[in-house]
Design a protein around this motif. Structure first.
Motif, PDB file in Angstrom:
ATOM      1  N   SER B 102       0.834  -1.208   0.000  1.00 13.86           N
ATOM      2  CA  SER B 102       0.000   0.000   0.000  1.00 13.86           C
ATOM      3  C   SER B 102       0.868   1.258   0.000  1.00 13.86           C
ATOM      4  N   ARG B 115      -0.531  -1.645  -8.901  1.00 13.06           N
ATOM      5  CA  ARG B 115      -1.434  -0.798  -8.092  1.00 13.06           C
ATOM      6  C   ARG B 115      -1.082  -0.957  -6.606  1.00 13.06           C
ATOM      7  N   ASP B 117      -3.570  -0.294  -4.160  1.00 10.45           N
ATOM      8  CA  ASP B 117      -4.830  -0.194  -3.413  1.00 10.45           C
ATOM      9  C   ASP B 117      -5.420  -1.565  -3.076  1.00 10.45           C
ATOM     10  N   GLN B 118      -4.596  -2.602  -3.185  1.00 11.55           N
ATOM     11  CA  GLN B 118      -5.137  -3.943  -2.946  1.00 11.55           C
ATOM     12  C   GLN B 118      -5.705  -4.083  -1.536  1.00 11.55           C
ATOM     13  N   GLU B 121      -8.984  -2.277  -1.325  1.00 14.57           N
ATOM     14  CA  GLU B 121      -9.985  -3.051  -2.079  1.00 14.57           C
ATOM     15  C   GLU B 121     -10.419  -4.280  -1.283  1.00 14.57           C
ATOM     16  N   TYR B 122      -9.414  -4.919  -0.707  1.00 12.05           N
ATOM     17  CA  TYR B 122      -9.720  -6.139   0.051  1.00 12.05           C
ATOM     18  C   TYR B 122     -10.678  -5.836   1.200  1.00 12.05           C
ATOM     19  N   SER B 124     -12.945  -3.748   1.233  1.00 11.44           N
ATOM     20  CA  SER B 124     -14.304  -3.527   0.722  1.00 11.44           C
ATOM     21  C   SER B 124     -14.927  -4.822   0.213  1.00 11.44           C
ATOM     22  N   SER B 125     -14.125  -5.887   0.093  1.00 12.80           N
ATOM     23  CA  SER B 125     -14.639  -7.141  -0.462  1.00 12.80           C
ATOM     24  C   SER B 125     -15.445  -7.905   0.580  1.00 12.80           C
ATOM     25  N   ASN B 214     -12.273 -13.229 -11.640  1.00 14.52           N
ATOM     26  CA  ASN B 214     -11.968 -11.885 -11.140  1.00 14.52           C
ATOM     27  C   ASN B 214     -12.376 -10.778 -12.102  1.00 14.52           C
ATOM     28  N   GLY B 218     -14.219  -8.869  -9.547  1.00 11.14           N
ATOM     29  CA  GLY B 218     -13.112  -8.130  -8.944  1.00 11.14           C
ATOM     30  C   GLY B 218     -12.172  -9.136  -8.319  1.00 11.14           C
ATOM     31  N   HIS B 220      -9.178  -8.299  -5.645  1.00 15.98           N
ATOM     32  CA  HIS B 220      -8.985  -7.991  -4.219  1.00 15.98           C
ATOM     33  C   HIS B 220     -10.282  -7.504  -3.586  1.00 15.98           C
ATOM     34  N   GLY B 221     -11.143  -6.885  -4.390  1.00 16.65           N
ATOM     35  CA  GLY B 221     -12.423  -6.407  -3.866  1.00 16.65           C
ATOM     36  C   GLY B 221     -13.554  -7.342  -4.241  1.00 16.65           C
TER      37      GLY B 221
END
Lengths: 365, 447
Positions: B102, B115, B117-118, B121-122, B124-125, B214, B218, B220-221
């Motif tokens: 991050s 990226r 933001d994993q 994102e995670y 939010s998953s 994916n 998605g 990670h999310g």
């Protein structure tokens, strides 16, 4: 005498006084063609010449539309095949007549080789004939690339690459042929110049010498017939032989038209230098025996690269063929020469067998 | 005894500070020295597998994730006072990985395109929310998809997240009925996906552009697409269809009545190749699920189907005609090239089906039909040209035969009835033979 006839006679007299054509005419009327069991082979030379004339005629017509650049060549041929009135016919005849011409040329050469018509005093006729064979093959090689289609592009790449393996001069020759490192638009314009200018000039000059020598020395008669006790027979070249020649030419024209109508020359897809080479690229049939031989050769022979040795071998074989009148001393002395008959049969058998093998082996192998 | 000791040592604490790759990648950490000497098992395996790990390739050693001091031999290396991480429970893993992943400034040094933001994102998953909010330790964390000590980049065909392996990775949990029992969701998604047009494109045709899990859910999310935004998911690739659908009556009504957009007709995991037969209320017609033949929707469907069929049939027949001319040797490549525009029109018409209005489909179909008509005329012209060639050949052959006969008659006139045509044989007799042979004479001349 009618006024018209009188005018024509006057015109002819004027023309003849300027050109001396009546002398040539008298010579033609005196020319005799020997009659024996091998007389039929005499027609092959005339047939090859006729097909060469067809090539000149159709070639000039193709020039009206062909554009020699990598960006336009394919499209111009496509346009010719699809839009130009009888364009398909002209190109197809040019294509087929080229193949037939080389075929009859090979037959002519083989028969001359077998009946040993190269013996004294016709050595020079033989030398010019072998040169003409080389020129015809060069015509085929350079003409094949001109439509700038995929097969031609890659076949030319392989063909020129083979030249490059020659020691010392190989790299230079490769660059001269390609006009650079690779087959590009520069190669196309170079091949175009060879095909429509240099080769025709050279061929016409050598054909002129060849035909002049044939006229000067007459047709060769095989040694055995020459020595037989039967009285030699002959027929006048004009008109008896020439009419028979014309029958053959007409038949050749009909065959050409049928081939053009039923199997028109293909065009394929435009050459893409960045595409991968299609599987099983093959050269034109008259190069097949050399191509196949090179494929059969091992990578190394006695420490020398097989391909180099193969190319040098074909070069030496060509030189041997050229020098046969000098090497075949027995024929030159008017004696039987079974060794050279054997060599001739071996050459012909090798070419025929390797050509057939070339078409039979799996291209992916 | 030793194992017990290690177990105690694994009660780790979190550490802070900046991680760096080893200055000298060839330098072996003490962790490796000890762990590789241990008998086969969970304590030595990581050492063996880590050699192929993407982090190893970038120069990161054990200390990068586990902390401690890799320069000291012995258990002291794993002293929490030296930053050794005792607690590597599943709840801690996203934060541990996110510590570097991050950090944009840090990641830029090693993989500027990746990226960062994993972790967000995670969180939010569905996986991340259950992990944090419900302390559900069964849900996937980073290491579930990127197995620790053997992480490879997604472009590596051996990676668990390479497109060809994603479905297998997800189905490790999602196809396990026992594992998924408490979640109340189906476990046949992977099986259905394997039979779908997307699954076959990916696994059979090896088209790496084909979507896998994916691409819709998605990564990670990961979450199931909501009813109102299924179209956006499919529209990532099928953008034209999505646009048509969004402006259609269906696009307006479906979200309101809880019908999941595209999936209503095309299914979700088991999506089959769309065909023209799907349009209509007859056999195989998908519209019959909601519409009757007499309803306005049924009438529209019927009209749309007729339009599409007409273009397809015309395209096929023009194509066949040109092909037949081509096979006979007539050059029609330009006409064939032009006809491809009709194929594009057919594709457009099929996309326009998602407007569910015959009028909208008609404009594309009309454009296509104009092209097929033109191609048909060119095909007929080509066949006419072929007939002309054959007739021309027949006429030419006839003229040639007449000329040949005339020439032979001429020879006969010159040489008399005993002439031998064309080929000469030993038996040939000419009324007038001349001798001696020209060859001999010329030999003399030349000598």
């Amino acid at each position: 005498m009618s006024p018209l006839r009188e005018s024509l006679t006057r015109l002819w007299t004027w023309f003849d006084s300027s050109t001396g054509l009546s002398g040539v005419w008298a010579l033609a009327k005196k020319k005799e063609v020997p009659i024996h069991k091998h007389t039929a082979w005499y027609y092959l030379g005339g047939m090859t010449l006729f097909l060469f004339l067809v090539q000149i005629g159709t070639g000039v017509l193709l020039l009206f539309y062909y554009r020699p650049s990598s960006g336009e060549a394919f499209e111009s041929v496509q346009f010719m095949m699809a839009e130009v009135q009888f364009g398909w016919l002209i190109r197809s005849i040019h294509n087929w007549a080229a193949n037939l011409m080389i075929f009859t040329l090979f037959l002519h050469l083989f028969t001359v080789l077998l009946v040993k018509a190269y013996r004294r005093p016709r050595q020079l006729t033989w030398y010019t004939g072998v040169v003409l064979m080389g020129l015809a093959m060069a015509f085929g090689f350079t003409g094949y690339l001109l439509p700038w289609n995929e097969l031609a592009y890659f076949a030319t790449r392989v063909g020129t690459q083979i030249t490059g393996v020659l020691p010392v001069v190989g790299d230079f020759l490769l660059r001269v042929l390609r006009g650079g490192e690779d087959v590009t638009g520069a190669t196309l314009t170079r091949f175009y110049a060879f095909h429509v200018a240099l080769l025709p000039i050279a061929t016409i000059a050598v054909v002129a010498i060849h035909v002049l020598l044939v006229q000067r020395q007459g047709m060769s008669v095989p040694r055995r017939i020459e020595r037989s006790k039967e009285p030699p027979r002959s027929m006048p070249f004009f008109p008896n032989f020439l009419i028979r020649d014309a029958v053959g030419w007409l038949a050749a024209l009909a065959i050409l038209a049928a081939l053009a109508a039923f199997i028109p020359a293909e065009l394929g897809s435009k050459a893409d230098p960045f595409a991968s080479a299609p599987v099983g690229i093959k050269p034109e049939w008259y190069f097949m025996f050399m191509f196949q031989t090179l494929k059969f050769l091992p990578a190394h022979i006695l420490g020398i690269e097989g391909e180099v040795l193969g190319v040098l071998g074909f070069g030496l074989a060509g030189l041997f063929l050229f020098l046969i009148p000098v090497l075949d001393r027995k024929s030159a002395a008017g004696e039987r020469s079974p060794v050279f008959t054997g060599i001739a049969i071996a050459i012909i058998a090798f070419i025929v067998v390797m050509t057939i093998v070339g078409y039979m082996v799996d291209p992916a192998a | 005894m030793f194992a017990t000791w290690v177990g105690v040592m694994l009660l780790l604490t979190w550490r802070t500070g900046v991680i760096e790759a080893q200055s000298d990648p060839t330098e072996v950490e003490s962790c490796v020295t000890c762990h590789q000497a241990l008998p086969d098992g969970p304590l030595s395996d990581p050492v063996t597998r880590y050699g192929d790990d993407v982090h190893s390739g970038k120069g990161f050693g054990c200390v990068a994730c586990h902390g401690g001091d890799g320069t000291i031999l012995g258990p002291e290396a794993m002293d929490p006072a030296r930053g050794f991480l005792r607690d590597l429970s599943r709840q801690r893993i996203p934060t541990m990985c996110g510590h570097c992943h991050s950090d944009a400034a840090f990641m830029r040094q090693y993989n500027p395109g990746l990226r960062v933001d994993q972790e967000v994102e995670y969180q939010s998953s569905v996986h991340g929310q259950r992990l944090v909010q419900e302390s559900d330790s069964l849900v996937a964390t980073c290491v579930s998809c990127h197995p620790a000590h053997g992480i490879r980049p997604p472009s590596d065909p051996l990676s668990s997240v390479h497109p060809l392996n994603v479905a297998k990775t997800c189905s490790a949990c999602h196809a396990n009925a026992q594992y998924m029992a408490d979640y109340g969701i189906p476990t046949d998604q992977a099986e259905k996906y394997g039979r779908s047009v997307h699954g076959e494109a990916l696994t059979v045709a090896r088209d790496l552009g084909a979507p896998t899990c994916n691409d819709c859910h998605g990564n990670h999310g990961a979450a199931p697409p909501g009813v109102s935004w299924v179209g956006n998911t499919c529209g990532q690739c099928h953008s034209v269809q999505e646009q048509h659908f969004e402006t259609s009556r269906h696009g307006e009504i479906f979200p309101l009545i809880g019908i999941p957009g595209c999936a209503a007709c095309h299914n979700n995991h088991e999506i089959q190749a769309a065909s023209d037969e799907m349009i209509g209320v007859g056999e195989g017609g998908i519209c019959a699920k909601c519409h009757t033949e007499e309803s306005e929707g049924g009438i529209q469907a019927l009209q749309i189907r007729r339009l599409i069929d007409s273009l397809r049939i015309q395209l096929d027949s023009s194509r066949a005609l040109l092909e037949s001319a081509e096979n006979s040797g007539v050059e029609v490549s330009q006409a064939q090239y032009d006809l491809e525009a009709a194929h594009s029109a057919l594709v457009e018409s099929r996309a326009a089906v998602h407007t569910f209005r015959a009028g909208a489909v008609d404009s594309s179909v009309a454009a296509g039909l104009a092209i097929t008509d033109q191609a048909f005329i060119r095909g007929m012209d080509a066949l006419g040209e072929l007939r002309f060639r054959r007739t021309g050949l027949a006429v030419f052959a006839l003229i040639t035969v007449v000329l040949i006969v005339a020439l032979l008659l001429k020879i006969k006139e010159i040489e008399g009835p005993s002439m031998s045509y064309i080929m000469f044989t030993r038996e040939m007799r000419l009324p007038e033979t001349r001798g001696p042979g020209s060859s001999d004479r010329n030999d003399e001349e030349s000598s």
